[in-house]
Scaffold this active site. Structure first.
Site, mmCIF file in Angstrom:
data_model
loop_
_atom_site.group_PDB
_atom_site.id
_atom_site.type_symbol
_atom_site.label_atom_id
_atom_site.label_comp_id
_atom_site.label_asym_id
_atom_site.label_seq_id
_atom_site.Cartn_x
_atom_site.Cartn_y
_atom_site.Cartn_z
ATOM 1 N N HIS A 1 -12.322 -2.227 -3.195
ATOM 2 C CA HIS A 1 -12.683 -2.272 -4.623
ATOM 3 C C HIS A 1 -14.208 -2.142 -4.798
ATOM 4 O O HIS A 1 -14.840 -2.948 -5.488
ATOM 5 C CB HIS A 1 -12.168 -3.559 -5.291
ATOM 6 C CG HIS A 1 -12.071 -3.441 -6.794
ATOM 7 N ND1 HIS A 1 -11.100 -4.047 -7.549
ATOM 8 C CD2 HIS A 1 -12.838 -2.772 -7.681
ATOM 9 C CE1 HIS A 1 -11.273 -3.771 -8.825
ATOM 10 N NE2 HIS A 1 -12.336 -2.991 -8.927
ATOM 11 N N ARG B 1 -6.881 0.377 -11.228
ATOM 12 C CA ARG B 1 -6.531 -1.017 -10.961
ATOM 13 C C ARG B 1 -5.286 -1.060 -10.088
ATOM 14 O O ARG B 1 -4.415 -0.166 -10.197
ATOM 15 C CB ARG B 1 -6.214 -1.739 -12.282
ATOM 16 C CG ARG B 1 -7.420 -2.124 -13.085
ATOM 17 C CD ARG B 1 -8.164 -3.293 -12.449
ATOM 18 N NE ARG B 1 -9.300 -3.701 -13.243
ATOM 19 C CZ ARG B 1 -10.551 -3.272 -13.073
ATOM 20 N NH1 ARG B 1 -10.832 -2.405 -12.124
ATOM 21 N NH2 ARG B 1 -11.524 -3.724 -13.827
HETATM 22 C C1 GLV Z 1 -14.587 -2.590 -11.691
HETATM 23 O O1 GLV Z 1 -13.478 -2.571 -11.263
HETATM 24 C C2 GLV Z 1 -14.932 -2.462 -13.079
HETATM 25 O O2 GLV Z 1 -14.047 -2.562 -13.935
HETATM 26 O O3 GLV Z 1 -16.117 -2.247 -13.374
#
Ligand code: GLV
Length: 309
Positions: free
Chosen positions: A272, A224
């Site tokens: 992401h 994250r």
């Molecule tokens: C993506 O970031 C997830 O947590 O699946």
């Protein structure tokens, strides 16, 4: 029975089709057409607006579309006592492991430097050792980190892990807790962060941690954005303490146009997308949670809000 769906990107239809094919008597409603809130039994969500889930008085479970639940747990008005289920899916973990393998191999073979040489029409041989002489360290050995470690081992890397509490895994040198961090970092040339974001891990990828790595180490963060202190990454890159960083996650997403990461020569940015939940493989876990609630059986992969994952 009815389920309401929320995602920050447009993926309602494939989920509705997959769910209704598997559970024909389940009504699947998109967020803006949720109807009577009292009819909603399940919420299948990714990054719902803060405070939005409290309006469903009969919710039996909140099913998270992704692996990480940090954004959900930030909502102080989450309905009390409603279990939250994390997404644990083989394909999700395998896609993450592929991402890790791709970028560990790129660092291991110094591909970013070779790409720069190509742009400069420079012929300079860079020799890399065999994978067994490359020490990779994986922070977090959950569903994602465990699969990533298995992929790395299969290629022959020298793999260690760092976890909150001891988590032995065959073939992986395990370190844990505050006292395990320094020796873990000292032996790690390529650092992979796949930790959950919790109060304990927020900001863990900072200047002190980078100083604990051998000079010229690489960072790969697919956890994250909250794990990383972005100014410290830039400083460590500029000082040469870090040779490069591959970042899939950021404090602010989408990454703002004026972020220095976009154009930094030692940074690889991905949006992401290291691993995205796919309804074709993940629907069975949602269906299984619904079946368990209906049968009065305990749910699997329930989040412990006190721990944060
Ligand atoms: C993506 O970031 C997830 O947590 O699946």
């Amino acid at each position: 029975m009815a389920l309401v769906f929320y995602s920050d990107s447009d993926r309602f239809e494939p989920w509705r089709d997959a769910l209704t094919a598997a559970v024909p008597d389940l009504e699947v409603r998109n967020w803006d057409e949720a109807g009577d809130p009292a009819e909603i039994d399940f919420a299948l969500v990714w990054l719902p607006p803060q405070g939005a889930l409290q309006r469903f008085p009969n919710l039996k479970a909140i099913l998270n579309l992704g692996a990480g639940v940090d954004a959900l747990l930030k909502d102080p008005s989450l309905p009390k006592g409603v279990p939250i289920v994390r997404m644990v899916d083989d394909d999700l973990a395998k896609c993450m492991a592929e991402y890790v393998l791709l970028h560990v191999l790129r660092c291991h073979r110094e591909q970013p430097a070779l790409d720069a040489q190509q742009r400069a029409k420079q012929w300079r041989i860079v020799a890399s050792p065999a994978a067994c002489h490359r020490r990779v360290g994986v922070m977090g050995l959950g569903a994602m980190g465990g699969e990533a470690a298995r992929h790395l081992l299969a290629v022959g890397f020298d793999v260690a892990s760092w976890t909150r509490s001891a988590k032995p895994m065959p073939g992986v040198e395990g370190f844990h807790g505050a006292e395990g961090l320094a020796p873990f970092l000292a032996r790690t040339e390529i650092l992979v962060c796949l930790l959950p974001l919790t109060a304990e891990t927020r900001g863990i990828l900072d200047r002190d941690l980078f100083r604990g790595l051998p000079r010229g180490a690489y960072l790969i963060n697919a956890g994250r954005g909250g794990h990383q202190v972005e100014a410290d990454i830039l400083q460590a890159l500029d000082e040469g303490q870090l040779a490069g960083a591959t970042l899939d996650v950021f404090a602010t997403e989408p990454l703002p146009a004026d972020s220095p990461f976009w154009t930094h020569p030692k940074v690889t940015v991905t949006p992401h997308n290291a691993s995205i939940t796919n309804p074709h493989s993940a629907v069975r876990h949602v269906v299984e949670s619904i079946r368990r609630v209906r049968a009065g059986e305990p749910l699997r992969n329930v989040v412990d809000p006190a721990v944060g994952y």
